[in-house]
Design a protein around this motif. Structure first.
Motif, PDB file in Angstrom:
ATOM      1  N   GLY A  16      63.826  51.211  63.591  1.00  0.00           N
ATOM      2  CA  GLY A  16      63.288  52.465  64.107  1.00  0.00           C
ATOM      3  C   GLY A  16      62.472  53.188  63.056  1.00  0.00           C
ATOM      4  N   TYR A  17      63.003  53.231  61.833  1.00  0.00           N
ATOM      5  CA  TYR A  17      62.268  53.878  60.744  1.00  0.00           C
ATOM      6  C   TYR A  17      60.958  53.146  60.444  1.00  0.00           C
ATOM      7  CZ  TYR A  17      66.436  56.662  59.691  1.00  0.00           C
ATOM      8  OH  TYR A  17      67.493  57.526  59.747  1.00  0.00           O
ATOM      9  N   VAL A  18      60.988  51.831  60.431  1.00  0.00           N
ATOM     10  CA  VAL A  18      59.784  51.046  60.128  1.00  0.00           C
ATOM     11  C   VAL A  18      58.727  51.221  61.217  1.00  0.00           C
ATOM     12  CG1 VAL A  18      58.878  48.691  59.867  1.00  0.00           C
ATOM     13  CG2 VAL A  18      60.971  49.371  58.678  1.00  0.00           C
ATOM     14  N   THR A  19      59.129  51.163  62.466  1.00  0.00           N
ATOM     15  CA  THR A  19      58.159  51.312  63.548  1.00  0.00           C
ATOM     16  C   THR A  19      57.587  52.719  63.590  1.00  0.00           C
ATOM     17  OG1 THR A  19      59.916  51.746  65.154  1.00  0.00           O
ATOM     18  CG2 THR A  19      59.131  49.470  64.969  1.00  0.00           C
ATOM     19  N   THR A  20      58.413  53.719  63.291  1.00  0.00           N
ATOM     20  CA  THR A  20      57.918  55.095  63.258  1.00  0.00           C
ATOM     21  C   THR A  20      56.949  55.286  62.096  1.00  0.00           C
ATOM     22  OG1 THR A  20      59.906  55.918  64.325  1.00  0.00           O
ATOM     23  CG2 THR A  20      58.582  57.524  63.117  1.00  0.00           C
ATOM     24  N   ALA A  21      57.266  54.731  60.944  1.00  0.00           N
ATOM     25  CA  ALA A  21      56.361  54.815  59.790  1.00  0.00           C
ATOM     26  C   ALA A  21      55.033  54.135  60.107  1.00  0.00           C
ATOM     27  CB  ALA A  21      57.012  54.177  58.565  1.00  0.00           C
ATOM     28  N   ALA A  22      55.084  52.987  60.774  1.00  0.00           N
ATOM     29  CA  ALA A  22      53.853  52.280  61.146  1.00  0.00           C
ATOM     30  C   ALA A  22      53.034  53.120  62.130  1.00  0.00           C
ATOM     31  CB  ALA A  22      54.186  50.920  61.755  1.00  0.00           C
ATOM     32  N   HIS A  23      53.709  53.783  63.041  1.00  0.00           N
ATOM     33  CA  HIS A  23      53.013  54.642  63.999  1.00  0.00           C
ATOM     34  C   HIS A  23      52.297  55.771  63.269  1.00  0.00           C
ATOM     35  CE1 HIS A  23      52.957  58.251  66.684  1.00  0.00           C
ATOM     36  NE2 HIS A  23      52.274  57.389  67.405  1.00  0.00           N
ATOM     37  N   TRP A  24      52.970  56.429  62.332  1.00  0.00           N
ATOM     38  CA  TRP A  24      52.338  57.533  61.610  1.00  0.00           C
ATOM     39  C   TRP A  24      51.207  57.036  60.719  1.00  0.00           C
ATOM     40  CZ3 TRP A  24      52.174  62.044  63.391  1.00  0.00           C
ATOM     41  CH2 TRP A  24      53.247  62.553  64.146  1.00  0.00           C
ATOM     42  N   LEU A  25      51.326  55.846  60.177  1.00  0.00           N
ATOM     43  CA  LEU A  25      50.237  55.262  59.401  1.00  0.00           C
ATOM     44  C   LEU A  25      49.010  55.058  60.295  1.00  0.00           C
ATOM     45  CD1 LEU A  25      49.346  54.086  56.670  1.00  0.00           C
ATOM     46  CD2 LEU A  25      50.201  51.888  57.464  1.00  0.00           C
ATOM     47  N   PHE A  26      49.225  54.585  61.505  1.00  0.00           N
ATOM     48  CA  PHE A  26      48.143  54.415  62.466  1.00  0.00           C
ATOM     49  C   PHE A  26      47.515  55.761  62.807  1.00  0.00           C
ATOM     50  CE2 PHE A  26      46.614  54.351  66.866  1.00  0.00           C
ATOM     51  CZ  PHE A  26      45.677  53.337  66.783  1.00  0.00           C
ATOM     52  N   VAL A  27      48.336  56.797  62.978  1.00  0.00           N
ATOM     53  CA  VAL A  27      47.819  58.136  63.288  1.00  0.00           C
ATOM     54  C   VAL A  27      46.920  58.629  62.159  1.00  0.00           C
ATOM     55  CG1 VAL A  27      48.474  60.572  63.586  1.00  0.00           C
ATOM     56  CG2 VAL A  27      49.698  58.782  64.833  1.00  0.00           C
ATOM     57  N   VAL A  28      47.383  58.491  60.917  1.00  0.00           N
ATOM     58  CA  VAL A  28      46.595  58.929  59.765  1.00  0.00           C
ATOM     59  C   VAL A  28      45.283  58.140  59.684  1.00  0.00           C
ATOM     60  CG1 VAL A  28      46.543  58.994  57.230  1.00  0.00           C
ATOM     61  CG2 VAL A  28      48.566  59.793  58.463  1.00  0.00           C
ATOM     62  N   ALA A  29      45.350  56.841  59.885  1.00  0.00           N
ATOM     63  CA  ALA A  29      44.144  56.016  59.844  1.00  0.00           C
ATOM     64  C   ALA A  29      43.170  56.425  60.947  1.00  0.00           C
ATOM     65  CB  ALA A  29      44.508  54.538  59.976  1.00  0.00           C
ATOM     66  N   HIS A  30      43.678  56.680  62.129  1.00  0.00           N
ATOM     67  CA  HIS A  30      42.839  57.091  63.248  1.00  0.00           C
ATOM     68  C   HIS A  30      42.161  58.424  62.949  1.00  0.00           C
ATOM     69  CE1 HIS A  30      42.553  57.220  67.939  1.00  0.00           C
ATOM     70  NE2 HIS A  30      41.473  57.665  67.373  1.00  0.00           N
ATOM     71  N   LEU A  31      42.914  59.385  62.418  1.00  0.00           N
ATOM     72  CA  LEU A  31      42.338  60.680  62.071  1.00  0.00           C
ATOM     73  C   LEU A  31      41.269  60.544  60.986  1.00  0.00           C
ATOM     74  CD1 LEU A  31      45.526  62.920  62.163  1.00  0.00           C
ATOM     75  CD2 LEU A  31      43.638  62.898  63.805  1.00  0.00           C
TER      76      LEU A  31
END
Length: 59
Positions: A29-44
């Motif tokens: 859960g922590y890894v998938t959430t971290a990956a999601h936030w990394l994607f959000v930052v990259a998208h922004l």
């Protein structure tokens, strides 16, 4: 074996995190959430870059 009580349960039946706790794979859960936030930052970052590029090309 519960690893954490975070995030706290909500009154409407809990959170999606309960799956990870129940399956004893909270780290996933922590890894998938971290990956999601990394994607959000990259998208922004891409959006900010494209906005800057569009603004500079219109001058």
């Amino acid at each position: 074996m519960k690893l954490s009580h975070w995030p706290p349960e909500r009154s409407h039946g809990g959170t999606p995190w309960q799956f990870f706790v129940a399956a004893d794979v909270l780290v996933v859960g922590y890894v998938t959430t971290a990956a999601h936030w990394l994607f959000v930052v990259a998208h922004l970052a891409v959006m900010a870059g494209s906005t800057r590029l569009a603004a500079s090309s219109s001058h």
